[in-house]
Design an enzyme around this catalytic site. Structure first.
Site, PDB file in Angstrom:
ATOM      1  N   SER A  86       0.790  -1.239   0.000  1.00 10.72           N
ATOM      2  CA  SER A  86       0.000   0.000   0.000  1.00 10.72           C
ATOM      3  C   SER A  86       0.815   1.279   0.000  1.00 10.72           C
ATOM      4  O   SER A  86       0.237   2.364  -0.121  1.00 10.72           O
ATOM      5  CB  SER A  86      -0.965   0.007   1.189  1.00 10.72           C
ATOM      6  OG  SER A  86      -2.138  -0.711   0.870  1.00 10.72           O
ATOM      7  N   LYS A  89       0.240   3.766  -2.756  1.00 11.87           N
ATOM      8  CA  LYS A  89      -0.717   4.871  -2.675  1.00 11.87           C
ATOM      9  C   LYS A  89      -0.027   6.233  -2.603  1.00 11.87           C
ATOM     10  O   LYS A  89      -0.642   7.254  -2.925  1.00 11.87           O
ATOM     11  CB  LYS A  89      -1.646   4.668  -1.474  1.00 11.87           C
ATOM     12  CG  LYS A  89      -2.576   3.470  -1.600  1.00 11.87           C
ATOM     13  CD  LYS A  89      -3.469   3.330  -0.360  1.00 11.87           C
ATOM     14  CE  LYS A  89      -4.516   2.235  -0.532  1.00 11.87           C
ATOM     15  NZ  LYS A  89      -3.965   0.881  -0.437  1.00 11.87           N
ATOM     16  N   SER A 276      -5.773   3.813   4.311  1.00 10.33           N
ATOM     17  CA  SER A 276      -5.343   2.876   3.261  1.00 10.33           C
ATOM     18  C   SER A 276      -6.545   2.343   2.492  1.00 10.33           C
ATOM     19  O   SER A 276      -6.719   1.137   2.329  1.00 10.33           O
ATOM     20  CB  SER A 276      -4.530   1.718   3.862  1.00 10.33           C
ATOM     21  OG  SER A 276      -3.716   1.114   2.891  1.00 10.33           O
TER      22      SER A 276
END
Length: 441
Positions: A86, A89, A276
């Site tokens: 993640s 991102k 997230s």
């Protein structure tokens, strides 16, 4: 199959964008004066980090750079791409803020159809909701499907479309996105487990089957059809009997009956980083693709994100296949992540500031909430470290910023695991805390 990614909040609640830096230097050193603080001594930093990196817990690729000069202070396989999970991102967020802009809002609208009904047209707003607004929810108002139904019902009544004319057919247009609704590289359990909904330009409440029930995370199989059905029910409740129709493409120049807009992209970015949120991240990648004239799909979004990063000078070492980081085929080097974070923290790039204000605060918010940073070995980072986490099976990553004990702003990225064994995210927390505790100037 086992669920391999971390739990996330059921209902997205992006906070408002802060007008000030939320990472404060010890002693109240203003951000503008950071350049006057001496950067830490590289051997001293290495002396702090090297013992922590060794031992069990998986191989770690690591870098610490000075956020002002962007010069490396500590490197261990810093230029070696690894699976970012993640922390992908961060790339998505910088790209959407730099291209679309922090104030951009995504519009969902309703227009007349050729057959006398209506078409619900999705623009890709991942936070469109049918739930009532909660007072004190701590986020800008979401685009409301209920409000859109009220606008549409009023417009239909004003033009003579009454209950005596039969039920209004609600068709739906999700053509703003193209391509598959799931990435080919995603594990097959992601959608059934509710990691995110099938990616669509028209989704209500992130496609959750029971959005008001925090104990359930399951998603609908066809988000646009579910959105049209929900809208038909809301139209009926507002005095215009309606029924869900079929997939369609709105006629160019069709009369608009109503429209609602999302919170600003800056608020969406803050939320997607703090919590997230995979749904919002995939939506942001597609907004970049739309802005750059590329296909709004997984491939087009990935290409557009890298194109923007290249324009910003931070694309080296970045290869992505999605916007959320669920793809195990993504590869980003630690030095690339640290440079992306440093760019977002730069005073001369205020349009990127939502990346910094959206990073979880160690020991306090989002994916860095307790129990992280509550044990003695990492407590020094609590409230000082701000970082994005990344977790997949056998992979743990952490990238963000921290002030050291002398007040110098540093950016870092730690990437552990190869997807085959176990990793200890606490080890990454200890590394970030060691940076914060280091008076190494």
């Amino acid at each position: 199959m086992a669920k391999l990614t971390p739990e996330r909040h059921l209902s997205p609640q992006p906070p408002s964008v802060a007008a000030r830096d939320l990472v404060q230097a010890p002693g109240g050193i203003p951000a503008a004066d950071l350049a006057a603080v001496r950067p830490p001594n590289a051997p001293a930093v290495a002396g702090r980090l090297t013992p922590l990196i060794g031992g069990p817990g998986g191989t770690i690729n690591a870098v610490v750079i000075d956020a002002v000069s962007r010069r490396p202070i500590f490197e261990q396989r810093a230029d070696r791409p690894a699976t970012p999970a993640s922390t992908t991102k961060l790339a998505t967020s910088v790209a959407v803020l730099a291209s679309v802009g922090p104030q951009h809002r995504i519009t969902t609208r309703v227009v007349r159809s050729r057959g006398g009904g209506v078409v619900l047209v999705g623009g890709g707003d991942p936070t469109l909701t049918a739930l009532p607004e909660r007072p004190g929810a701590g986020h800008p108002p979401y685009a409301s499907l209920t409000e859109l139904a009220q606008q549409t019902a009023s417009a239909l009544k004003a033009t003579g479309r009454t209950t005596g004319a039969g039920r209004v057919q609600v068709d739906y247009d999700a053509s703003a996105y193209q391509g598959p609704r799931a990435a080919a590289s995603w594990k097959p359990n992601y959608l059934p487990d509710g990691e995110l909904a099938p990616v669509s330009a028209l989704t209500v409440d992130e496609g959750r089957v029971s959005p008001a029930d925090p104990t359930r995370n399951s998603r609908v199989g066809d988000p646009p059809a579910a959105a049209a059905a929900a809208f038909a029910r809301l139209l009926t409740a507002n005095g215009v009997p309606a029924r869900a129709g079929r997939q369609a493409v709105a006629q160019k120049g069709a009369a608009q009956l109503g429209a609602v807009q999302s919170a600003p992209v800056s608020a969406l970015v803050e939320h997607l980083l703090t919590e997230s949120d995979n749904d919002v991240a995939e939506a942001m990648a597609r907004q970049v693709a739309i802005k750059l004239g590329r296909q709004p799909s997984f491939a087009g979004g990935a290409q557009a994100v890298r194109q923007v990063l290249a324009r910003l000078g931070v694309a080296d070492g970045v290869l992505v296949n999605d916007g959320s980081g669920l793809s195990p085929q993504n590869r980003i080097s630690p030095i690339a992540l640290a440079r992306i974070v440093s760019l977002a923290a730069a005073p001369e790039r205020p349009e990127l500031r939502a990346v910094i204000t959206g990073l979880p605060v160690a020991g306090f918010s989002g994916t860095l909430s307790p129990p992280r940073y509550t044990v003695p070995m990492s407590q020094a980072g609590a409230g000082v470290v701000r970082a994005k986490t990344g977790t997949l099976s056998g992979i743990s990553t952490l990238a963000g910023v921290a002030y050291d004990a002398d007040g110098r702003l540093l950016a870092f990225a730690f990437m552990a695991g190869d997807g085959k064994g176990t990793v200890d995210p606490g080890k990454l927390d200890r590394l970030a805390a060691a940076i914060a505790a280091c008076g190494c100037g």
